[in-house]
Design a protein around this motif. Structure first.
Motif, PDB file in Angstrom:
ATOM      1  N   PRO A 199       0.812  -1.232   0.000  1.00 45.70           N
ATOM      2  CA  PRO A 199       0.000   0.000   0.000  1.00 45.70           C
ATOM      3  C   PRO A 199       0.844   1.281   0.000  1.00 45.70           C
ATOM      4  N   SER A 200       2.152   1.153   0.141  1.00 47.51           N
ATOM      5  CA  SER A 200       2.997   2.332   0.346  1.00 47.51           C
ATOM      6  C   SER A 200       3.174   3.148  -0.933  1.00 47.51           C
ATOM      7  N   PRO A 201       2.702   4.408  -0.933  1.00 51.85           N
ATOM      8  CA  PRO A 201       2.910   5.236  -2.116  1.00 51.85           C
ATOM      9  C   PRO A 201       4.401   5.468  -2.381  1.00 51.85           C
ATOM     10  N   ASN A 251       6.202  -6.309  11.443  1.00 52.77           N
ATOM     11  CA  ASN A 251       7.232  -7.279  11.823  1.00 52.77           C
ATOM     12  C   ASN A 251       8.345  -7.194  10.772  1.00 52.77           C
ATOM     13  N   LYS A 252       9.106  -6.102  10.887  1.00 56.12           N
ATOM     14  CA  LYS A 252      10.071  -5.781   9.822  1.00 56.12           C
ATOM     15  C   LYS A 252      11.222  -6.783   9.773  1.00 56.12           C
ATOM     16  N   SER A 253      11.683  -7.037   8.553  1.00 53.25           N
ATOM     17  CA  SER A 253      12.772  -7.996   8.393  1.00 53.25           C
ATOM     18  C   SER A 253      14.078  -7.404   8.934  1.00 53.25           C
ATOM     19  N   LYS A 264      14.070   3.106   9.403  1.00 54.79           N
ATOM     20  CA  LYS A 264      13.438   1.769   9.466  1.00 54.79           C
ATOM     21  C   LYS A 264      12.157   1.712   8.623  1.00 54.79           C
ATOM     22  N   LYS A 265      12.178   2.408   7.476  1.00 60.11           N
ATOM     23  CA  LYS A 265      10.986   2.473   6.633  1.00 60.11           C
ATOM     24  C   LYS A 265      11.265   1.913   5.250  1.00 60.11           C
ATOM     25  N   VAL A 266      10.181   1.549   4.553  1.00 65.50           N
ATOM     26  CA  VAL A 266      10.279   1.211   3.136  1.00 65.50           C
ATOM     27  C   VAL A 266       9.952   2.470   2.344  1.00 65.50           C
ATOM     28  N   PRO A 267      10.453   2.590   1.128  1.00 70.55           N
ATOM     29  CA  PRO A 267      11.239   1.599   0.403  1.00 70.55           C
ATOM     30  C   PRO A 267      12.740   1.703   0.724  1.00 70.55           C
ATOM     31  N   VAL A 268      13.416   0.570   0.507  1.00 72.71           N
ATOM     32  CA  VAL A 268      14.877   0.567   0.471  1.00 72.71           C
ATOM     33  C   VAL A 268      15.274  -0.171  -0.798  1.00 72.71           C
ATOM     34  N   CYS A 303      18.091   4.709   0.693  1.00 77.23           N
ATOM     35  CA  CYS A 303      16.812   4.937   1.371  1.00 77.23           C
ATOM     36  C   CYS A 303      16.204   6.259   0.927  1.00 77.23           C
ATOM     37  N   GLU A 304      14.926   6.419   1.205  1.00 77.86           N
ATOM     38  CA  GLU A 304      14.113   7.604   0.883  1.00 77.86           C
ATOM     39  C   GLU A 304      13.707   7.545  -0.591  1.00 77.86           C
ATOM     40  N   SER A 305      12.376   7.498  -0.792  1.00 75.27           N
ATOM     41  CA  SER A 305      11.858   7.200  -2.135  1.00 75.27           C
ATOM     42  C   SER A 305      12.356   8.140  -3.227  1.00 75.27           C
ATOM     43  N   MET A 306      12.375   9.459  -2.984  1.00 72.47           N
ATOM     44  CA  MET A 306      12.767  10.354  -4.075  1.00 72.47           C
ATOM     45  C   MET A 306      14.288  10.327  -4.298  1.00 72.47           C
TER      46      MET A 306
HETATM   47  N1  GSH Z   1      10.000   9.783   3.390  1.00 73.11           N
HETATM   48  C1  GSH Z   1       9.962   8.354   3.231  1.00 73.11           C
HETATM   49  C2  GSH Z   1       8.651   7.837   3.759  1.00 73.11           C
HETATM   50  C3  GSH Z   1       8.609   6.322   3.771  1.00 73.11           C
HETATM   51  C4  GSH Z   1       7.459   5.809   4.636  1.00 73.11           C
HETATM   52  O1  GSH Z   1       6.781   6.558   5.359  1.00 73.11           O
HETATM   53  N2  GSH Z   1       7.252   4.488   4.588  1.00 73.11           N
HETATM   54  C5  GSH Z   1       6.245   3.871   5.424  1.00 73.11           C
HETATM   55  C6  GSH Z   1       5.286   3.040   4.573  1.00 73.11           C
HETATM   56  S1  GSH Z   1       4.214   4.068   3.620  1.00 73.11           S
HETATM   57  C7  GSH Z   1       6.921   2.912   6.397  1.00 73.11           C
HETATM   58  O2  GSH Z   1       7.828   2.203   6.060  1.00 73.11           O
HETATM   59  N3  GSH Z   1       6.425   2.892   7.636  1.00 73.11           N
HETATM   60  C8  GSH Z   1       6.913   2.000   8.633  1.00 73.11           C
HETATM   61  C9  GSH Z   1       7.118   2.687   9.957  1.00 73.11           C
HETATM   62  O3  GSH Z   1       6.886   3.906  10.042  1.00 73.11           O
HETATM   63  O4  GSH Z   1       7.522   2.010  10.903  1.00 73.11           O
HETATM   64  C10 GSH Z   1      10.176   8.011   1.754  1.00 73.11           C
HETATM   65  O5  GSH Z   1       9.848   8.858   0.910  1.00 73.11           O
HETATM   66  O6  GSH Z   1      10.696   6.931   1.448  1.00 73.11           O
END
Ligand code: GSH
Length: 223
Positions: free
Chosen positions: A10-12, A37-39, A50-54, A63-66
């Protein structure tokens, strides 16, 4: 060269990276993350947020989508560039890409979470103001072509387009039409963007996204 993307359907933000990889015809392995339950790989690859995408390119994490979208553009140079060649146009594309995350998306979240009519109205106005700004930016950036980036989808298209699924969800859940006759060019661009080859198979499926968004936001709004 091994390319792997860690994302969540679902992640934009993950969608941005997937579209950029598709636009550059890069073969990659996709790893769906359970964000509850992150890998270990995600935690060690993005220890700061600790966020996607990577994106893992030969085991090196980005890291960081843009930043990922820019990286993909710089590494895979075959085919059309995702950023404009003119430095001013490039700066403008980056400006709006920053704005959409910094100001516009938080207003969309505020709108979904609003507990009173007053706060909902305020957030909705901000969302609509932002969409008007994108309409004006589209006129300037596209220069009469189909996408912000011109003939082809580029950096700013990906930055804004990844939110089209959530715009639709807001419409469905709140009885709105966020892209309307005040933003006709943006509405037509959105249709073109979603129908394009690089995008159509990676945008979240509508029914599934609706269930997800309802589960996430509806209980909060009802409190
Ligand atoms: N600024 C980051 C935002 C990434 C983000 O918010 N990812 C969310 C999913 S939509 C995520 O991994 N959330 C997990 C968490 O916050 O623990 C990017 O552009 O990559």
């Amino acid at each position: 060269m091994a390319v792997k993307l860690m994302g969540a359907w679902p992640s934009p933000f993950a969608v941005r990276a997937r579209i950029a990889l598709n636009l550059k015809s890069v073969d990659y392995e996709y790893q769906e993350e359970d964000l509850g339950n992150k890998s270990e790989l995600l935690l060690t690859s993005n220890p700061v947020y600790k966020k996607v995408p990577v994106l893992l390119h030969d085991d090196k994490p980005i890291c960081e989508s843009m930043i990922i979208v820019s990286y993909i553009d710089e590494v895979w140079t075959d085919g059309p560039s995702l950023l404009p060649s003119d430095p001013y146009d490039r700066a403008i594309a980056r400006f709006w890409a920053y704005y959409v995350d910094d100001k516009w998306f938080p207003s969309l979240v505020d709108m979904a979470k609003a507990k009173t009519d007053e706060t909902k109205k305020e957030a909705t106005e901000k969302v609509l103001e932002g969409l008007k700004l994108f309409e004006e930016a589209f006129v300037k950036c596209s220069k009469g072509k189909p996408f912000f980036n011109g003939e082809n989808i580029g950096y700013l298209d990906v930055a804004i387009g990844c939110y089209l699924g959530l715009i639709k969800m807001a419409d469905l859940m709140m009885g709105l039409k966020l892209l309307n006759d005040k933003t006709p060019l943006l509405a037509a661009w959105g249709e073109r963007f979603c129908a394009s080859e690089a995008v159509k198979d990676v945008m979240p499926e509508q029914e599934r996204l609706l269930e997800f968004v309802k589960a996430r936001f509806a209980p909060q709004a009802a409190q």
